[in-house]
Design a protein around this motif. Structure first.
Motif, PDB file in Angstrom:
ATOM      1  N   SER A  89       0.837  -1.195   0.000  1.00  0.00           N
ATOM      2  CA  SER A  89       0.000   0.000   0.000  1.00  0.00           C
ATOM      3  C   SER A  89       0.867   1.239   0.000  1.00  0.00           C
ATOM      4  O   SER A  89       1.836   1.327   0.749  1.00  0.00           O
ATOM      5  CB  SER A  89      -0.899   0.028   1.237  1.00  0.00           C
ATOM      6  OG  SER A  89      -1.553   1.266   1.339  1.00  0.00           O
ATOM      7  N   ASP A  90       0.503   2.195  -0.842  1.00  0.00           N
ATOM      8  CA  ASP A  90       1.204   3.475  -0.858  1.00  0.00           C
ATOM      9  C   ASP A  90       0.256   4.632  -0.622  1.00  0.00           C
ATOM     10  O   ASP A  90       0.638   5.784  -0.764  1.00  0.00           O
ATOM     11  CB  ASP A  90       1.927   3.672  -2.194  1.00  0.00           C
ATOM     12  CG  ASP A  90       3.105   2.727  -2.308  1.00  0.00           C
ATOM     13  OD1 ASP A  90       3.940   2.704  -1.400  1.00  0.00           O
ATOM     14  OD2 ASP A  90       3.174   1.983  -3.300  1.00  0.00           O
ATOM     15  N   THR A  91      -0.986   4.328  -0.307  1.00  0.00           N
ATOM     16  CA  THR A  91      -1.960   5.386  -0.057  1.00  0.00           C
ATOM     17  C   THR A  91      -2.667   5.119   1.259  1.00  0.00           C
ATOM     18  O   THR A  91      -3.157   4.013   1.489  1.00  0.00           O
ATOM     19  CB  THR A  91      -3.015   5.446  -1.181  1.00  0.00           C
ATOM     20  OG1 THR A  91      -2.372   5.789  -2.394  1.00  0.00           O
ATOM     21  CG2 THR A  91      -4.075   6.483  -0.886  1.00  0.00           C
ATOM     22  N   ALA A  92      -2.701   6.117   2.105  1.00  0.00           N
ATOM     23  CA  ALA A  92      -3.448   6.019   3.358  1.00  0.00           C
ATOM     24  C   ALA A  92      -4.069   7.372   3.657  1.00  0.00           C
ATOM     25  O   ALA A  92      -3.398   8.409   3.569  1.00  0.00           O
ATOM     26  CB  ALA A  92      -2.548   5.588   4.511  1.00  0.00           C
ATOM     27  N   LEU A  93      -5.337   7.358   3.973  1.00  0.00           N
ATOM     28  CA  LEU A  93      -6.056   8.576   4.299  1.00  0.00           C
ATOM     29  C   LEU A  93      -6.873   8.335   5.555  1.00  0.00           C
ATOM     30  O   LEU A  93      -7.646   7.378   5.624  1.00  0.00           O
ATOM     31  CB  LEU A  93      -6.958   8.987   3.132  1.00  0.00           C
ATOM     32  CG  LEU A  93      -7.709  10.313   3.293  1.00  0.00           C
ATOM     33  CD1 LEU A  93      -7.752  11.061   1.963  1.00  0.00           C
ATOM     34  CD2 LEU A  93      -9.128  10.084   3.791  1.00  0.00           C
ATOM     35  N   ILE A 109      -1.429  10.593   4.636  1.00  0.00           N
ATOM     36  CA  ILE A 109      -0.136  10.301   5.248  1.00  0.00           C
ATOM     37  C   ILE A 109       0.783   9.794   4.140  1.00  0.00           C
ATOM     38  O   ILE A 109       0.539   8.727   3.566  1.00  0.00           O
ATOM     39  CB  ILE A 109      -0.258   9.245   6.363  1.00  0.00           C
ATOM     40  CG1 ILE A 109      -1.258   9.717   7.419  1.00  0.00           C
ATOM     41  CG2 ILE A 109       1.106   8.972   6.994  1.00  0.00           C
ATOM     42  CD1 ILE A 109      -1.567   8.666   8.474  1.00  0.00           C
ATOM     43  N   PRO A 110       1.831  10.541   3.773  1.00  0.00           N
ATOM     44  CA  PRO A 110       2.710  10.119   2.675  1.00  0.00           C
ATOM     45  C   PRO A 110       3.318   8.745   2.931  1.00  0.00           C
ATOM     46  O   PRO A 110       3.681   8.410   4.065  1.00  0.00           O
ATOM     47  CB  PRO A 110       3.790  11.209   2.642  1.00  0.00           C
ATOM     48  CG  PRO A 110       3.115  12.421   3.225  1.00  0.00           C
ATOM     49  CD  PRO A 110       2.203  11.878   4.291  1.00  0.00           C
ATOM     50  N   ASN A 155      -2.482  -0.018  13.682  1.00  0.00           N
ATOM     51  CA  ASN A 155      -1.694   0.168  14.903  1.00  0.00           C
ATOM     52  C   ASN A 155      -0.700   1.320  14.737  1.00  0.00           C
ATOM     53  O   ASN A 155      -0.491   2.118  15.663  1.00  0.00           O
ATOM     54  CB  ASN A 155      -0.920  -1.117  15.236  1.00  0.00           C
ATOM     55  CG  ASN A 155      -1.812  -2.263  15.660  1.00  0.00           C
ATOM     56  OD1 ASN A 155      -2.966  -2.060  16.033  1.00  0.00           O
ATOM     57  ND2 ASN A 155      -1.292  -3.472  15.595  1.00  0.00           N
ATOM     58  N   THR A 156      -0.086   1.400  13.563  1.00  0.00           N
ATOM     59  CA  THR A 156       0.913   2.437  13.303  1.00  0.00           C
ATOM     60  C   THR A 156       0.283   3.822  13.283  1.00  0.00           C
ATOM     61  O   THR A 156       0.833   4.783  13.837  1.00  0.00           O
ATOM     62  CB  THR A 156       1.630   2.156  11.968  1.00  0.00           C
ATOM     63  OG1 THR A 156       2.234   0.849  12.023  1.00  0.00           O
ATOM     64  CG2 THR A 156       2.693   3.191  11.680  1.00  0.00           C
ATOM     65  N   VAL A 157      -0.899   3.929  12.671  1.00  0.00           N
ATOM     66  CA  VAL A 157      -1.597   5.225  12.636  1.00  0.00           C
ATOM     67  C   VAL A 157      -2.022   5.634  14.043  1.00  0.00           C
ATOM     68  O   VAL A 157      -1.911   6.809  14.416  1.00  0.00           O
ATOM     69  CB  VAL A 157      -2.808   5.149  11.690  1.00  0.00           C
ATOM     70  CG1 VAL A 157      -3.693   6.385  11.828  1.00  0.00           C
ATOM     71  CG2 VAL A 157      -2.333   5.001  10.248  1.00  0.00           C
ATOM     72  N   GLU A 158      -2.486   4.697  14.847  1.00  0.00           N
ATOM     73  CA  GLU A 158      -2.886   5.041  16.208  1.00  0.00           C
ATOM     74  C   GLU A 158      -1.693   5.498  17.025  1.00  0.00           C
ATOM     75  O   GLU A 158      -1.799   6.438  17.827  1.00  0.00           O
ATOM     76  CB  GLU A 158      -3.574   3.846  16.866  1.00  0.00           C
ATOM     77  CG  GLU A 158      -4.948   3.558  16.274  1.00  0.00           C
ATOM     78  CD  GLU A 158      -5.740   2.513  17.045  1.00  0.00           C
ATOM     79  OE1 GLU A 158      -6.976   2.526  16.966  1.00  0.00           O
ATOM     80  OE2 GLU A 158      -5.110   1.668  17.728  1.00  0.00           O
ATOM     81  N   VAL A 309      -0.744  15.524   6.306  1.00  0.00           N
ATOM     82  CA  VAL A 309      -0.129  15.734   7.615  1.00  0.00           C
ATOM     83  C   VAL A 309       1.073  16.669   7.454  1.00  0.00           C
ATOM     84  O   VAL A 309       1.806  16.577   6.459  1.00  0.00           O
ATOM     85  CB  VAL A 309       0.302  14.381   8.229  1.00  0.00           C
ATOM     86  CG1 VAL A 309       1.342  13.682   7.378  1.00  0.00           C
ATOM     87  CG2 VAL A 309       0.832  14.571   9.650  1.00  0.00           C
ATOM     88  N   PRO A 310       1.286  17.625   8.360  1.00  0.00           N
ATOM     89  CA  PRO A 310       2.449  18.519   8.241  1.00  0.00           C
ATOM     90  C   PRO A 310       3.749  17.726   8.088  1.00  0.00           C
ATOM     91  O   PRO A 310       4.029  16.820   8.876  1.00  0.00           O
ATOM     92  CB  PRO A 310       2.414  19.302   9.561  1.00  0.00           C
ATOM     93  CG  PRO A 310       0.954  19.326   9.934  1.00  0.00           C
ATOM     94  CD  PRO A 310       0.431  17.979   9.521  1.00  0.00           C
ATOM     95  N   TRP A 311       4.530  18.071   7.094  1.00  0.00           N
ATOM     96  CA  TRP A 311       5.682  17.250   6.703  1.00  0.00           C
ATOM     97  C   TRP A 311       6.834  18.123   6.233  1.00  0.00           C
ATOM     98  O   TRP A 311       6.679  19.300   5.947  1.00  0.00           O
ATOM     99  CB  TRP A 311       5.280  16.306   5.558  1.00  0.00           C
ATOM    100  CG  TRP A 311       4.906  17.073   4.319  1.00  0.00           C
ATOM    101  CD1 TRP A 311       3.701  17.658   4.037  1.00  0.00           C
ATOM    102  CD2 TRP A 311       5.770  17.412   3.230  1.00  0.00           C
ATOM    103  NE1 TRP A 311       3.761  18.318   2.837  1.00  0.00           N
ATOM    104  CE2 TRP A 311       5.003  18.183   2.320  1.00  0.00           C
ATOM    105  CE3 TRP A 311       7.105  17.124   2.934  1.00  0.00           C
ATOM    106  CZ2 TRP A 311       5.552  18.671   1.137  1.00  0.00           C
ATOM    107  CZ3 TRP A 311       7.653  17.615   1.754  1.00  0.00           C
ATOM    108  CH2 TRP A 311       6.862  18.376   0.864  1.00  0.00           C
ATOM    109  N   ARG A 312       8.009  17.486   6.128  1.00  0.00           N
ATOM    110  CA  ARG A 312       9.165  18.095   5.468  1.00  0.00           C
ATOM    111  C   ARG A 312      10.022  16.953   4.924  1.00  0.00           C
ATOM    112  O   ARG A 312       9.958  15.819   5.419  1.00  0.00           O
ATOM    113  CB  ARG A 312       9.983  18.963   6.436  1.00  0.00           C
ATOM    114  CG  ARG A 312      10.599  18.204   7.592  1.00  0.00           C
ATOM    115  CD  ARG A 312      11.595  19.069   8.359  1.00  0.00           C
ATOM    116  NE  ARG A 312      12.032  18.390   9.587  1.00  0.00           N
ATOM    117  CZ  ARG A 312      11.564  18.672  10.790  1.00  0.00           C
ATOM    118  NH1 ARG A 312      10.664  19.640  10.944  1.00  0.00           N
ATOM    119  NH2 ARG A 312      11.984  18.001  11.841  1.00  0.00           N
TER     120      ARG A 312
END
Length: 501
Positions: A89-93, A109-110, A155-158, A309-312
């Protein structure tokens, strides 16, 4: 092996969360053979892989994690994407549906975000060791099964957000293709001609023309190609691709709404969606999906937002920006929109008045000290740390609260502090999150306010016995101006703001 991964990376699927739109179709499909047909379509994943140490429930809204899978099984094999038998998976919203059921926000989430991945269960029942600074999309591949590992991603998102994910939905290639066809195509905007070599740089040549410059409608394989392509459109970044995916989802929602919620349009969409979805057991029947769909049907297009999500950049990976991200998660916990509105179920009273956490004398000014003014509050220690309730009680009394008693909670292994409030106390309860940063706030039938302390408070109070009154952006739950500025609404121009940079 390296060459194989490079080829796979160029063709990976970036499926936008159009499955959420398709759930609206279920509103008209809850009877007779149609109900039975949809019910038979739905697959569920094993919830036994979910962590035992999960965040508590949020203030009022619901959080639904939508994952795009590039599984090659079944009818997906001829649609491109990853190779081999491992689901990726490369897409998560993360979709937050607010308590007032009149607002929603999808947070992308990139895939290359560096995150901490907690222990996850493999298909053989064993559990992995936790990992730090791993790529976010690797969580879905834990165990290397064809269907992926949605529980590990949840689990990772939580862990990343501190939010409880109420439901998880996985949609694959075939379902995405069928859904876009079922609605008769989705309008998109292509800034330049795009060729097959842009979709797959490993082709070694420009290849055939895939898209001509300009506005057009895409469906089926063409829709898949549009949401996958990166190098031939805009700035060529994955962040830019995410923005185009968000615009695609917005266009899909707008298309469905424009056609009207009628069986002719929606039943084929529902059939296509349910055939290709894998969901958690909480959404595992048509009636449960109908119930969730009911929570979406009254949301105005302008009040459906999409953000990242705020990113850099961190080299060729992505880092989360703090405290901006924590401020975003805090706003979702408190059911505040990204522009600061209270969107709890009781946030809007009849006649246009503002109630709940944002109303009247109970409204909490995020820049003001927390003051109790005699508000009655009880404190329970949900940890094994001796004296923690007394410590919190003293801090509360210093700010004018009347502590009615301290006690030991039945569960002494709580990770997160929970604040519950009775009628008329929502504002005071939410103001308390400035003394108990990261706490979960929820309504309760009982009078007054109660605080059950978790290990998070044990850690912060040890460093500072008297919590400061001045809040950080994260504690107050106010998203940064940059986060607000880059939000896209479902009614925005499909050609506007399609690329980062």
């Amino acid at each position: 092996m390296t060459g194989t991964r490079g080829k796979r990376g160029s063709g990976r699927m970036r499926i936008p969360a159009v499955v959420l739109v398709s759930l609206l179709a279920l509103l008209t499909a809850g009877v007779g053979w149609v109900y039975l047909k949809l019910n038979g379509n739905i697959s569920t994943f094993d919830a036994g892989g979910l962590s035992d140490d999960r965040p508590g429930a949020g203030a009022a809204g619901q959080n639904v994690l939508v994952i795009g899978s590039d599984s090659r099984s079944g009818g997906n094999s001829g649609l491109g994407g990853g190779e081999g038998d491992v689901g990726r998976s490369d897409t998560a919203l993360l979709l937050h549906v607010y308590g007032d059921r009149k607002h929603a926000v999808g947070v992308s989430i990139p895939r290359d975000t560096l995150v901490d991945i907690p222990p996850c269960r493999r298909p053989d029942g064993t559990w992995t060791a936790p990992r730090t600074r791993a790529m976010f999309n690797s969580a879905f591949s834990v165990g290397e099964s064809a269907k992926g590992n949605p529980a590990c991603t949840q689990n990772t998102v939580e862990k990343l957000t501190g939010l409880r994910v109420d439901h998880t939905v996985v949609v694959d290639f075939e379902g995405f293709s069928a859904m876009t066809s079922a609605v008769g195509g989705v309008p998109v905007c292509v800034p330049k001609d795009v060729y097959a070599g842009d979709l797959n740089p490993n082709l070694g040549a420009r290849g055939d023309l895939l898209f001509r410059k300009g506005k057009q409608s895409v469906s089926g394989q063409k829709a898949l190609d549009y949401v996958r392509v990166r190098h031939g459109i805009g700035d060529g970044s994955d962040i830019g691709r995410i923005r185009r995916q968000q615009a695609f989802v917005a266009g899909m929602i707008k298309k469905v709404r424009s056609q009207g919620l009628n069986p002719t349009t929606l039943l084929p969409l529902a059939d296509a969606a349910t055939k290709s979805m894998t969901v958690d057991p909480g959404l595992g029947t048509a009636d449960k999906l109908i119930s969730f769909a009911m929570s979406l049907k009254n949301i105005d297009l302008h009040d459906i937002k999409f953000i990242t999500v705020p990113w850099r950049y961190a080299g060729d990976r992505v880092d989360i920006v703090q405290p901006d991200a924590d401020a975003l998660w805090a706003s979702l916990k408190a059911d505040r929109t990204i522009d600061g509105q209270d969107a709890t179920e009781k946030g809007r009273e009849p006649g246009g008045g503002t109630g709940g956490a944002a109303g009247g004398a109970a409204q909490a000014d995020a820049a003001a000290p927390v003051t109790g003014d005699g508000t009655r509050i009880s404190v329970a220690n949900g940890t094994t740390v001796t004296g923690l309730a007394a410590r919190a009680a003293a801090a509360l009394q210093e700010r004018g609260f009347t502590v009615t008693g301290t006690s030991t909670a039945p569960d002494r292994d709580q990770a997160t502090t929970v604040i519950t409030f009775g009628p008329g106390q929502a504002g005071r309860a939410r103001a308390l999150t400035r003394m108990f940063p990261g706490a979960y706030v929820r309504g309760d039938a009982a009078d007054g306010i109660s605080v059950t302390l978790g290990r998070d408070y044990a850690t912060t109070s040890a460093a500072s016995p008297a919590p400061v009154a001045e809040p950080s952006a994260a504690a107050s739950g106010t998203p940064s101006p940059e986060t607000k500025e880059q939000a896209r609404s479902a009614d925005d121009d499909p050609c506007a703001d399609l690329s980062y940079g």
